[in-house]
Design an enzyme around this catalytic site. Structure first.
Site, mmCIF file in Angstrom:
data_model
loop_
_atom_site.group_PDB
_atom_site.id
_atom_site.type_symbol
_atom_site.label_atom_id
_atom_site.label_comp_id
_atom_site.label_asym_id
_atom_site.label_seq_id
_atom_site.Cartn_x
_atom_site.Cartn_y
_atom_site.Cartn_z
ATOM 1 C CE LYS A 196 -4.321 -1.969 1.310
ATOM 2 N NZ LYS A 196 -5.351 -2.210 2.303
ATOM 3 N NE ARG A 238 -7.601 -8.365 0.058
ATOM 4 C CZ ARG A 238 -7.137 -7.611 -0.932
ATOM 5 N NH1 ARG A 238 -6.159 -6.766 -0.733
ATOM 6 N NH2 ARG A 238 -7.664 -7.714 -2.144
HETATM 7 C C1 9MG Z 1 -9.926 -5.508 -1.180
HETATM 8 N N1 9MG Z 1 -8.989 -4.980 -0.213
HETATM 9 C C2 9MG Z 1 -7.938 -4.149 -0.467
HETATM 10 N N2 9MG Z 1 -7.308 -3.853 0.673
HETATM 11 C C3 9MG Z 1 -7.966 -4.515 1.662
HETATM 12 C C4 9MG Z 1 -7.805 -4.601 3.051
HETATM 13 O O1 9MG Z 1 -6.861 -3.925 3.681
HETATM 14 N N3 9MG Z 1 -8.661 -5.371 3.749
HETATM 15 C C5 9MG Z 1 -9.652 -6.054 3.123
HETATM 16 N N4 9MG Z 1 -10.484 -6.799 3.872
HETATM 17 N N5 9MG Z 1 -9.859 -5.994 1.797
HETATM 18 C C6 9MG Z 1 -9.032 -5.240 1.092
#
Ligand code: 9MG
Length: 262
Positions: A196, A238
């Site tokens: 990110k 994730r």
């Molecule tokens: C789809 N998506 C992109 N970033 C995310 C995040 O931090 N958490 C979750 N649950 N979905 C995400």
């Protein structure tokens, strides 16, 4: 949780898996690398992304879910009830819901639900995110979502602070620093920091660069924050880079493994 974007315009993997065959191959590779869940998404949620029609999102997601579901738990990353339903029919058992509004859908389908916090909506959320107390506001929002989901009859409820979703770098860091407050809600916590943009700025600062570091060069920050989250009690992270994250997570271990017993 391995990220599988079946989109032509994702910020992090630039449409490499828009073709269903390439997407399934990448999903299977993440399983081999140690992913317990593969999160299949057909609409980008990056800031400024263009919306996709329901039919197009279903067309992207369903064949990929169908191919992966016999081999691994599949979650569907969507905010559209019809896409969630089609993905569950194809074998998904978890709805990853960045709008935190699909609790009735999850209850009706009898599947798990991830409630992620977001301020605003993807197109504009990073323009001027504002909070009095980001941690208190995110915790209160998620506590409320747990209540409505319990009332609707959802058995498996995950909460997620939504790193980067209507949040500045300082907001993201506060949430990571105070993850224990989310863990205290008593539901499993999912955290996504992988590649990110906050990491791009932190890594640039640490290297003395003016320009943010690009998504392809954010691995160290992604791993550091993933292991941080797991050590703080998150139950799942994730990530795009499954193998190095699994290796790092195994070194850190769950918080309980740090207690000396003898
Ligand atoms: C789809 N998506 C992109 N970033 C995310 C995040 O931090 N958490 C979750 N649950 N979905 C995400």
């Amino acid at each position: 949780m391995g990220v599988l974007n079946v989109t032509p315009d994702s910020f992090s993997d630039g449409g490499r898996f828009a073709d269903p065959e390439a997407a399934v191959a990448h999903g299977m590779a993440m399983v081999v690398e140690g992913a317990d869940v593969v999160d299949v998404g057909g609409e980008s949620s990056r800031p400024g992304a263009e919306p996709v029609s329901e039919a197009e999102e279903r067309r992207r997601v369903v064949p990929v879910v169908e191919a992966l579901a016999p081999h691994v738990r599949v979650s569907v990353d969507t905010v559209k009830p019809s896409v969630a339903e089609a993905a569950v029919t194809a074998g998904a058992t978890l709805i990853n819901d960045i709008s935190s509004s699909l609790h009735e859908v999850a209850a009706g389908l009898g599947v798990g639900w991830v409630a992620m916090h977001m301020q605003g909506e993807p197109r504009t959320m990073q323009q001027a995110p504002t909070y009095d107390d980001v941690v208190a506001e995110v915790v209160a929002h998620l506590a409320g979502r747990i209540e409505v989901a319990e009332a609707a009859g959802v058995d498996e409820i995950w909460v997620d602070p939504g790193i980067g979703f209507g949040k500045s770098l300082a907001h993201n860091l506060s949430l990571l620093r105070h993850l224990d407050q989310l863990v205290g809600l008593g539901r499993p916590v999912l955290v996504g920091t992988s590649r990110k943009s906050s990491l791009g700025r932190l890594l640039a600062d640490s290297d003395g660069l003016d320009e943010a570091v690009g998504p392809e060069d954010r691995l160290e920050g992604s791993i550091a924050t993933a292991t941080w989250a797991l050590a703080a009690g998150a139950s799942m992270v994730r990530v795009h880079d499954v193998l190095p994250t699994v290796q790092a997570a195994l070194v850190v271990g769950p918080p309980s493994s740090w207690d000396a017993t003898g």
